[in-house]
Design an enzyme around this catalytic site. Sequence first.
Site, PDB file in Angstrom:
ATOM      1  N   ARG A  30      11.507  -0.166 -10.834  1.00 52.78           N
ATOM      2  CA  ARG A  30      11.407  -1.586 -11.178  1.00 52.78           C
ATOM      3  C   ARG A  30      11.011  -1.819 -12.639  1.00 52.78           C
ATOM      4  O   ARG A  30      11.134  -2.919 -13.146  1.00 52.78           O
ATOM      5  CB  ARG A  30      10.407  -2.285 -10.235  1.00 52.78           C
ATOM      6  CG  ARG A  30      11.017  -2.642  -8.901  1.00 52.78           C
ATOM      7  CD  ARG A  30       9.964  -3.103  -7.914  1.00 52.78           C
ATOM      8  NE  ARG A  30       9.189  -1.980  -7.380  1.00 52.78           N
ATOM      9  CZ  ARG A  30       8.098  -2.107  -6.618  1.00 52.78           C
ATOM     10  NH1 ARG A  30       7.647  -3.314  -6.340  1.00 52.78           N
ATOM     11  NH2 ARG A  30       7.470  -1.053  -6.158  1.00 52.78           N
ATOM     12  N   GLU A 166       4.203   0.483   5.784  1.00 57.39           N
ATOM     13  CA  GLU A 166       4.718   0.060   4.476  1.00 57.39           C
ATOM     14  C   GLU A 166       5.406  -1.297   4.590  1.00 57.39           C
ATOM     15  O   GLU A 166       5.972  -1.628   5.635  1.00 57.39           O
ATOM     16  CB  GLU A 166       5.705   1.106   3.940  1.00 57.39           C
ATOM     17  CG  GLU A 166       5.049   2.390   3.500  1.00 57.39           C
ATOM     18  CD  GLU A 166       3.970   2.155   2.455  1.00 57.39           C
ATOM     19  OE1 GLU A 166       4.303   1.705   1.344  1.00 57.39           O
ATOM     20  OE2 GLU A 166       2.788   2.382   2.759  1.00 57.39           O
ATOM     21  N   ASN A 181      -3.286  -1.377   1.736  1.00 56.76           N
ATOM     22  CA  ASN A 181      -3.625  -0.008   1.355  1.00 56.76           C
ATOM     23  C   ASN A 181      -3.576   0.082  -0.171  1.00 56.76           C
ATOM     24  O   ASN A 181      -2.599  -0.318  -0.792  1.00 56.76           O
ATOM     25  CB  ASN A 181      -2.585   0.946   1.968  1.00 56.76           C
ATOM     26  CG  ASN A 181      -2.763   2.367   1.476  1.00 56.76           C
ATOM     27  OD1 ASN A 181      -3.880   2.801   1.230  1.00 56.76           O
ATOM     28  ND2 ASN A 181      -1.657   3.087   1.344  1.00 56.76           N
TER      29      ASN A 181
HETATM   30  C1  UD1 Z   1       2.090   3.025  -2.321  1.00 54.44           C
HETATM   31  C2  UD1 Z   1       1.637   3.150  -0.866  1.00 54.44           C
HETATM   32  C3  UD1 Z   1       1.317   1.764  -0.340  1.00 54.44           C
HETATM   33  C4  UD1 Z   1       0.254   1.133  -1.199  1.00 54.44           C
HETATM   34  C5  UD1 Z   1       0.651   1.124  -2.666  1.00 54.44           C
HETATM   35  C6  UD1 Z   1      -0.533   0.711  -3.510  1.00 54.44           C
HETATM   36  C7  UD1 Z   1       2.767   5.049   0.176  1.00 54.44           C
HETATM   37  C8  UD1 Z   1       3.883   5.488   1.033  1.00 54.44           C
HETATM   38  N1  UD1 Z   1       2.690   3.761  -0.083  1.00 54.44           N
HETATM   39  O1  UD1 Z   1       3.295   2.263  -2.334  1.00 54.44           O
HETATM   40  O2  UD1 Z   1       0.865   1.843   1.012  1.00 54.44           O
HETATM   41  O3  UD1 Z   1      -0.002  -0.187  -0.762  1.00 54.44           O
HETATM   42  O4  UD1 Z   1       1.056   2.435  -3.090  1.00 54.44           O
HETATM   43  O5  UD1 Z   1      -0.245   0.703  -4.866  1.00 54.44           O
HETATM   44  O6  UD1 Z   1       1.966   5.870  -0.257  1.00 54.44           O
HETATM   45  N2  UD1 Z   1       4.740   9.065  -6.512  1.00 54.44           N
HETATM   46  C9  UD1 Z   1       5.046  10.380  -6.728  1.00 54.44           C
HETATM   47  N3  UD1 Z   1       6.114  10.922  -6.089  1.00 54.44           N
HETATM   48  C10 UD1 Z   1       6.894  10.232  -5.213  1.00 54.44           C
HETATM   49  C11 UD1 Z   1       6.574   8.877  -4.989  1.00 54.44           C
HETATM   50  C12 UD1 Z   1       5.491   8.322  -5.640  1.00 54.44           C
HETATM   51  O7  UD1 Z   1       4.373  11.057  -7.500  1.00 54.44           O
HETATM   52  O8  UD1 Z   1       7.829  10.799  -4.673  1.00 54.44           O
HETATM   53  C13 UD1 Z   1       3.590   8.463  -7.213  1.00 54.44           C
HETATM   54  C14 UD1 Z   1       4.008   7.373  -8.190  1.00 54.44           C
HETATM   55  O9  UD1 Z   1       4.178   7.889  -9.489  1.00 54.44           O
HETATM   56  C15 UD1 Z   1       2.826   6.418  -8.131  1.00 54.44           C
HETATM   57  C16 UD1 Z   1       2.266   6.610  -6.720  1.00 54.44           C
HETATM   58  O10 UD1 Z   1       2.744   7.846  -6.267  1.00 54.44           O
HETATM   59  O11 UD1 Z   1       1.831   6.753  -9.060  1.00 54.44           O
HETATM   60  C17 UD1 Z   1       2.701   5.486  -5.783  1.00 54.44           C
HETATM   61  O12 UD1 Z   1       4.100   5.468  -5.683  1.00 54.44           O
HETATM   62  P1  UD1 Z   1       4.918   4.113  -5.537  1.00 54.44           P
HETATM   63  O13 UD1 Z   1       6.352   4.444  -5.371  1.00 54.44           O
HETATM   64  O14 UD1 Z   1       4.551   3.184  -6.625  1.00 54.44           O
HETATM   65  O15 UD1 Z   1       4.354   3.596  -4.128  1.00 54.44           O
HETATM   66  P2  UD1 Z   1       4.258   2.103  -3.630  1.00 54.44           P
HETATM   67  O16 UD1 Z   1       5.580   1.682  -3.114  1.00 54.44           O
HETATM   68  O17 UD1 Z   1       3.599   1.272  -4.648  1.00 54.44           O
END
Ligand code: UD1
Length: 469
Positions: A30, A166, A181
């Site tokens: 995004r 989610e 969360n």
């Molecule tokens: C995540 C949480 C959600 C929470 C939200 C809060 C999960 C499944 N969901 O969603 O419940 O409300 O954060 O901000 O955990 N990342 C990786 N590798 C991946 C995917 C993500 O390193 O494959 C890291 C991203 O860089 C980021 C963090 O994990 O720092 C969160 O990932 P993001 O995709 O932003 O999750 P949200 O959809 O925001």
Amino acid sequence: MTFSQAKKKAETRAGDGLDVVILAAGQGKRMNSPLPKVLTPLAGKPLVSYAIRAAKSLSPRSVCVVHGHGGDAVRRAVGASDFSWVLQETQSGTGHALLQAMPHLERDGIALVLFGDVPLIRVETLEKLVEAAHGALAVLTVELSDPTGYGRILRDGHGKILRIVEQKDASEDERRVREANTGIMAIPEVRLGDWLARLSNDNAQKEYYLTDIVALAVEEGFPVRTVQAECECEVLGVNSPKELATLERIVQRASAEDLMARGVRLADPARIDVRGELHCGRGVFIDVNNVFEGAVELGDDVEVGPNCFLRDATIGAGSRIAAFTHIDGASVGAEASIGPYARLRPGTELKEKVHVGNFVEIKKSRVDAGSKANHLAYIGDAIIGRRVNIGAGTITCNYDGANKFQTVIEDDAFIGSDSQLVAPVRVGQGATLGAGTTLTRDVPAGALAVTRAKASFVAAWKRPTKKED
Ligand code: UD1
Ligand code: CA
């Protein structure tokens, strides 16, 4: 136990058996930017550096950063060598990301999961969460007025947490839940490996959700505790330019409050941006719309007029920086007067009581005490002595198209308006350049140099008149 032993024990306790994992591999779709999201600057510092700083202040036994492609850039930007870095080849979810860090984790402590895109988390909150994780899976949650986009905390009739759903997988009813969360969890390492191995990606995003370990823990009767974040702002994530701007304002407001608390007068705390470190002496006043980048130091009683930009600059006590001045990589001595509309470029060093006026550009030059360039000048690669007067329109011709050369102007010299000094060249002490001089040779001390063509006159000159059609 001696007092110092007890103190040491108290100091190290928070981080005992604590491994921090920072998830920072997400693509940040995004954000729609080629820059890895966690390198997006927030108040001038990469997003991920905030989580790293929070991690460090817990004094954990280890810190592991999970990065995605472009991770070398992340590593370089953060420059921390005492961490482990793990590449997550495919961004298959937060659970999958944490799995990559498993080889770096012990089995006897607590793994604290931080998100690289949740920068403002407070250390006190993390300490509470880690405390709650002794013998339980601890989840940091927050009540949000608008929880759109966040995972929701689902509880049974007794308020006991059951699982996290989610946004994309949630039913309409579940989306009405306002307890969200934060993504931040503290997990007993004894169970972590098992839980991660049992995650599935059978969900709306085809990802391995870390959040699903809550349901697994509940299923096997392992205690799950929730800790509520005190302030919404500390758990806000950066997923879009809009959210980034919201956080930027929060950080800037806090930094303005901090400056005012230290006695700095701000014309408007909403109209100052500090993208780095700003150190101010006593009695400093900063007018509206100023941007400070990198390391900036303002001495006692410095006044900065409206609409200035200062980067990596030191301004001496009592100096005035007038409106629309641009200073980058330069130092200004005490009681100097700079601007309006002045530009000081890298390598510029001005001593006390120097005056630099409108539309004067100075680059890589040293200007000694009491010298003045009040209007329209370019000074580059120059060494200028004391009490020198640089007239309007003066230019140091420092560049021949291939190389740069130096101009030296000694103490008490006077450079007449519209002069060009073709470097390398030296103007001796107390020498004078007549207005309009193009100087190509050194001027001896005390001499007058003029290269001006003599004026000639044609008496009673008739100007051409416009022809009739
Ligand atoms: C995540 C949480 C959600 C929470 C939200 C809060 C999960 C499944 N969901 O969603 O419940 O409300 O954060 O901000 O955990 N990342 C990786 N590798 C991946 C995917 C993500 O390193 O494959 C890291 C991203 O860089 C980021 C963090 O994990 O720092 C969160 O990932 P993001 O995709 O932003 O999750 P949200 O959809 O925001
Ligand atoms: Ca996020």
